[in-house]
Design an enzyme around this catalytic site. Structure first.
Site, PDB file in Angstrom:
ATOM      1  N   LYS A 111       0.842  -1.200   0.000  1.00 24.96           N
ATOM      2  CA  LYS A 111       0.000   0.000   0.000  1.00 24.96           C
ATOM      3  C   LYS A 111       0.876   1.247   0.000  1.00 24.96           C
ATOM      4  O   LYS A 111       0.589   2.226  -0.690  1.00 24.96           O
ATOM      5  CB  LYS A 111      -0.924   0.036   1.222  1.00 24.96           C
ATOM      6  CG  LYS A 111      -1.845  -1.148   1.266  1.00 24.96           C
ATOM      7  CD  LYS A 111      -3.299  -0.771   1.337  1.00 24.96           C
ATOM      8  CE  LYS A 111      -4.071  -2.048   1.070  1.00 24.96           C
ATOM      9  NZ  LYS A 111      -5.448  -2.068   1.199  1.00 24.96           N
ATOM     10  N   LYS A 193      -4.123 -10.739  -8.340  1.00 29.25           N
ATOM     11  CA  LYS A 193      -5.161 -11.446  -7.587  1.00 29.25           C
ATOM     12  C   LYS A 193      -6.559 -10.915  -7.902  1.00 29.25           C
ATOM     13  O   LYS A 193      -6.741  -9.705  -8.051  1.00 29.25           O
ATOM     14  CB  LYS A 193      -4.844 -11.241  -6.094  1.00 29.25           C
ATOM     15  CG  LYS A 193      -5.781 -11.900  -5.135  1.00 29.25           C
ATOM     16  CD  LYS A 193      -5.290 -11.710  -3.714  1.00 29.25           C
ATOM     17  CE  LYS A 193      -6.348 -11.002  -2.898  1.00 29.25           C
ATOM     18  NZ  LYS A 193      -6.247 -11.188  -1.467  1.00 29.25           N
ATOM     19  N   LYS A 196     -11.805  -7.804  -4.464  1.00 31.41           N
ATOM     20  CA  LYS A 196     -12.995  -6.963  -4.366  1.00 31.41           C
ATOM     21  C   LYS A 196     -12.684  -5.521  -4.738  1.00 31.41           C
ATOM     22  O   LYS A 196     -13.542  -4.778  -5.147  1.00 31.41           O
ATOM     23  CB  LYS A 196     -13.516  -6.923  -2.929  1.00 31.41           C
ATOM     24  CG  LYS A 196     -13.661  -8.251  -2.277  1.00 31.41           C
ATOM     25  CD  LYS A 196     -14.052  -8.080  -0.816  1.00 31.41           C
ATOM     26  CE  LYS A 196     -13.306  -9.042   0.053  1.00 31.41           C
ATOM     27  NZ  LYS A 196     -13.746  -9.163   1.401  1.00 31.41           N
TER      28      LYS A 196
HETATM   29  P1  AMP Z   1     -10.124 -10.573   1.806  1.00 31.86           P
HETATM   30  O1  AMP Z   1     -11.016 -10.588   0.630  1.00 31.86           O
HETATM   31  O2  AMP Z   1      -8.807  -9.934   1.499  1.00 31.86           O
HETATM   32  O3  AMP Z   1     -10.767 -10.107   3.071  1.00 31.86           O
HETATM   33  O4  AMP Z   1      -9.746 -12.112   2.067  1.00 31.86           O
HETATM   34  C1  AMP Z   1     -10.578 -13.041   2.714  1.00 31.86           C
HETATM   35  C2  AMP Z   1     -10.019 -14.421   2.549  1.00 31.86           C
HETATM   36  O5  AMP Z   1     -10.152 -14.842   1.190  1.00 31.86           O
HETATM   37  C3  AMP Z   1      -8.529 -14.512   2.859  1.00 31.86           C
HETATM   38  O6  AMP Z   1      -8.220 -15.771   3.429  1.00 31.86           O
HETATM   39  C4  AMP Z   1      -7.891 -14.355   1.507  1.00 31.86           C
HETATM   40  O7  AMP Z   1      -6.609 -14.870   1.424  1.00 31.86           O
HETATM   41  C5  AMP Z   1      -8.883 -15.110   0.617  1.00 31.86           C
HETATM   42  N1  AMP Z   1      -8.859 -14.551  -0.730  1.00 31.86           N
HETATM   43  C6  AMP Z   1      -9.203 -13.296  -1.118  1.00 31.86           C
HETATM   44  N2  AMP Z   1      -9.051 -13.146  -2.464  1.00 31.86           N
HETATM   45  C7  AMP Z   1      -8.584 -14.326  -2.932  1.00 31.86           C
HETATM   46  C8  AMP Z   1      -8.204 -14.795  -4.233  1.00 31.86           C
HETATM   47  N3  AMP Z   1      -8.278 -14.037  -5.323  1.00 31.86           N
HETATM   48  N4  AMP Z   1      -7.783 -16.074  -4.329  1.00 31.86           N
HETATM   49  C9  AMP Z   1      -7.704 -16.867  -3.248  1.00 31.86           C
HETATM   50  N5  AMP Z   1      -8.042 -16.491  -2.009  1.00 31.86           N
HETATM   51  C10 AMP Z   1      -8.467 -15.228  -1.839  1.00 31.86           C
END
Ligand code: AMP
Ligand code: TRP
Length: 330
Positions: A111, A193, A196
């Site tokens: 960031k 990746k 969101k």
């Molecule tokens: P977040 O969306 O960053 O709050 O992530 C929530 C959970 O989902 C965490 O364990 C992340 O590592 C997993 N996660 C988020 N985006 C991905 C992605 N594109 N591929 C795999 N795991 C993901």
């Protein structure tokens, strides 16, 4: 039974990446572990949020967790902000984290490198709050996506440091990173990746996307010009991503999919992946709607909060005694 804990931030809508990388595994773990899953809404406010949106995202997240297969009879589902012990222990662990340690966290460094403006102090210290979330419940295992592994390692270091200074207090947790689908990539930029926060909606599939829209996103996913179907994430990241998505949703191994596609084109594969995503989302959204309509979300969270709250209360009391913060004789 070993205990497992994880959480997801209610920041924005859940994506297929969240499902494949995280929630899908939670569902399979609830059979063999004592599972605690919570909504990490105190983590969501490390960046600015619209209050109405945060509320909606939080309720959606709970409903989606259940629609994905988390069963509140088996899993303790709770809301982080309802248990003040999280921020209490978070502060205590912030005071046991070194600046250098937090500065080494890649998510924070990324960031800063992007020179994003308005980086809050909360964003800097949040790994200590995450450590509190984990250590509070004596979790043996913490399933996360690869991007979160470093934060679990910090939690381990903090547990060891605390135990060393004040005597045995915390279980030292292990991160669990699933191999297949640990990182689902953006459909438009397959070296990044699926997230969101991505600004190109065509790259990301939301769990609440219209299924036909999601299918179109798969059909227009970026691949390559090699024209050979094989699993090679380095040289064919877009194709590898599609294979991973299909394998994760259908439980067919990538090897077996690749064998079926010998001599066939990307178009055929995309059709199958698109249909798998379409079917998955359609079924999921029917369940999601039913849960929202049932009006049971509040009750489920209250039950989960009660169960988690008892553990949290005891743990924080113990930590305060160890630190000399409680002065009552007992
Ligand atoms: P977040 O969306 O960053 O709050 O992530 C929530 C959970 O989902 C965490 O364990 C992340 O590592 C997993 N996660 C988020 N985006 C991905 C992605 N594109 N591929 C795999 N795991 C993901
Ligand atoms: N920081 C995690 C994320 O951004 C969410 C999270 C908060 C979490 N506390 C946790 C995950 C504890 C596992 C365990 O995805």
């Amino acid at each position: 039974m070993k205990r497992m804990l994880s959480g997801v931030k209610p920041s924005g809508r859940l994506t297929l990446g969240n499902y494949i990388g995280a929630i899908r595994h939670f569902v399979s773990y609830q059979e063999d572990y004592e599972l605690f899953i919570f909504i990490a809404n105190m983590h969501a406010i490390t960046v600015q949020n619209d209050p109405q949106e945060l509320k909606k995202n939080t309720r959606d997240l709970i409903a989606l967790y259940m629609a994905c297969g988390l069963d509140p009879e088996k899993t303790t589902l709770f809301l982080q902000s309802d248990l003040p012990q999280h921020t209490e222990l978070g502060w205590i662990l912030t005071c046991h984290s070194y600046m250098g340690e937090l500065q080494r966290m890649t998510q924070y460094k990324d960031k800063c490198a992007k020179q994003e403006t308005g980086i809050t102090a909360g964003l800097f210290t949040y790994p200590a709050l995450m450590a509190a979330d984990i250590l509070m419940y004596d979790a043996d295992y913490v399933p996360v996506g690869v991007d979160q592994k470093q934060h679990v390692e910090l939690a381990r270091n903090l547990a060891e440091r605390f135990n060393h200074r004040y005597g045995d207090t915390f279980i030292v947790p292990e991160p669990v990173v699933a191999e297949v689908g640990a990182k689902i990539m953006s459909l438009q930029n397959p070296t990044k990746k699926m997230s969101k926060s991505e600004n190109n909606p065509k790259g990301t599939i939301d769990l609440l996307d219209e299924p036909s829209v999601a299918r179109k996103k798969i059909m227009s996913a970026i691949t390559d010009s090699l024209g050979i179907i094989q699993y090679d994430p380095e040289n064919q990241p877009g194709l590898a991503n599609l294979l991973t998505i299909l394998s994760s949703l259908t439980n067919e191994s990538i090897d077996s999919i690749v064998k079926r596609y010998q001599g066939k084109g990307y178009g055929d594969l995309k059709k199958e992946v698109g249909q798998a995503v379409y079917d998955f989302l359609s079924e999921l959204q029917v369940k999601y709607q039913a849960i929202i309509a049932s009006g049971k979300i509040d009750e489920i969270i209250q039950n989960g909060n009660e169960k988690a709250g008892k553990i949290a209360y005891k743990k924080v009391a113990k930590v305060k005694r160890k630190l000399g913060l409680s002065i009552q004789k007992r």
